[in-house]
Design a protein around this motif. Sequence first.
Motif, PDB file in Angstrom:
ATOM      1  N   THR A  36       0.865  -1.178   0.103  1.00 28.95           N
ATOM      2  CA  THR A  36      -0.142  -0.043  -0.225  1.00 28.95           C
ATOM      3  C   THR A  36       0.686   1.338  -0.003  1.00 28.95           C
ATOM      4  N   SER A  37       1.684   1.240   0.807  1.00 25.79           N
ATOM      5  CA  SER A  37       2.714   2.471   1.030  1.00 25.79           C
ATOM      6  C   SER A  37       3.484   2.455  -0.370  1.00 25.79           C
ATOM      7  N   GLN A  38       3.993   1.624  -0.948  1.00 27.11           N
ATOM      8  CA  GLN A  38       4.781   1.521  -2.091  1.00 27.11           C
ATOM      9  C   GLN A  38       3.994   2.033  -3.332  1.00 27.11           C
ATOM     10  N   ILE A  39       2.670   1.576  -3.451  1.00 23.30           N
ATOM     11  CA  ILE A  39       2.205   2.213  -4.735  1.00 23.30           C
ATOM     12  C   ILE A  39       1.780   3.470  -4.592  1.00 23.30           C
ATOM     13  N   LYS A  40       1.336   3.976  -3.367  1.00 24.64           N
ATOM     14  CA  LYS A  40       1.139   5.421  -3.035  1.00 24.64           C
ATOM     15  C   LYS A  40       2.416   6.342  -3.376  1.00 24.64           C
ATOM     16  N   THR A  74       5.901   2.435 -14.894  1.00 26.73           N
ATOM     17  CA  THR A  74       6.329   1.540 -15.069  1.00 26.73           C
ATOM     18  C   THR A  74       6.062   0.314 -13.677  1.00 26.73           C
ATOM     19  N   GLU A  75       6.776   0.944 -12.893  1.00 28.24           N
ATOM     20  CA  GLU A  75       6.962   0.341 -11.753  1.00 28.24           C
ATOM     21  C   GLU A  75       5.385   0.203 -11.126  1.00 28.24           C
ATOM     22  N   LEU A  76       4.341   1.173 -11.247  1.00 28.90           N
ATOM     23  CA  LEU A  76       3.161   1.252 -10.746  1.00 28.90           C
ATOM     24  C   LEU A  76       2.380   0.183 -11.308  1.00 28.90           C
ATOM     25  N   GLU A  77       2.617   0.002 -12.657  1.00 26.69           N
ATOM     26  CA  GLU A  77       1.650  -0.880 -13.231  1.00 26.69           C
ATOM     27  C   GLU A  77       2.102  -2.415 -12.657  1.00 26.69           C
ATOM     28  N   THR A  78       3.230  -2.569 -12.709  1.00 26.01           N
ATOM     29  CA  THR A  78       3.752  -3.757 -11.977  1.00 26.01           C
ATOM     30  C   THR A  78       3.220  -3.999 -10.657  1.00 26.01           C
ATOM     31  N   GLN A  79       3.181  -3.045  -9.705  1.00 25.52           N
ATOM     32  CA  GLN A  79       2.639  -3.210  -8.355  1.00 25.52           C
ATOM     33  C   GLN A  79       1.022  -3.461  -8.384  1.00 25.52           C
ATOM     34  N   LEU A  80       0.471  -2.760  -9.537  1.00 27.38           N
ATOM     35  CA  LEU A  80      -1.075  -2.791  -9.535  1.00 27.38           C
ATOM     36  C   LEU A  80      -1.114  -4.114 -10.167  1.00 27.38           C
ATOM     37  N   ILE A  81      -0.560  -4.866 -10.834  1.00 31.37           N
ATOM     38  CA  ILE A  81      -0.802  -6.225 -11.536  1.00 31.37           C
ATOM     39  C   ILE A  81      -0.569  -7.246 -10.300  1.00 31.37           C
ATOM     40  N   LEU A  82       0.528  -6.898  -9.316  1.00 34.63           N
ATOM     41  CA  LEU A  82       0.788  -7.619  -8.261  1.00 34.63           C
ATOM     42  C   LEU A  82      -0.321  -7.572  -7.317  1.00 34.63           C
ATOM     43  N   THR A  83      -1.038  -6.689  -7.223  1.00 29.21           N
ATOM     44  CA  THR A  83      -2.383  -6.773  -6.159  1.00 29.21           C
ATOM     45  C   THR A  83      -3.406  -7.456  -6.826  1.00 29.21           C
TER      46      THR A  83
END
Length: 116
Positions: A36-40, A74-83
Amino acid sequence: MNNYRELHIWKKGMKLVEAVYFLSKGLPDEEKFGLTSQIKRCSVSIPSNIAEGAGRNSKKEFAHFLNIANGSTTELETQLILTVNLKFLSETEINDALALCKEIKNMNFALQKKLR
């Protein structure tokens, strides 16, 4: 370059931050200091780097910060896919945010090309 608030890419980045903060409400409490903290932070980095680059003195510096913003996107895309992979959110829930990411990346590449 200093008027970053007029840049469409910055406005889209701000909308993405709002979307991510909304989505983060659906993440488990135990992820508060993790994903949560990371994607924010990652989402906030996108319009922040666009603004910082726009405030610099040269096109070269602006392009550098656009590169950083692109990496954060691109990092955010990866994190969203991870969720989704971790079954915290559904694909349907993240689709709009992913579409914004794609749009921002396209705008970013076009702006960088224009700066050359």
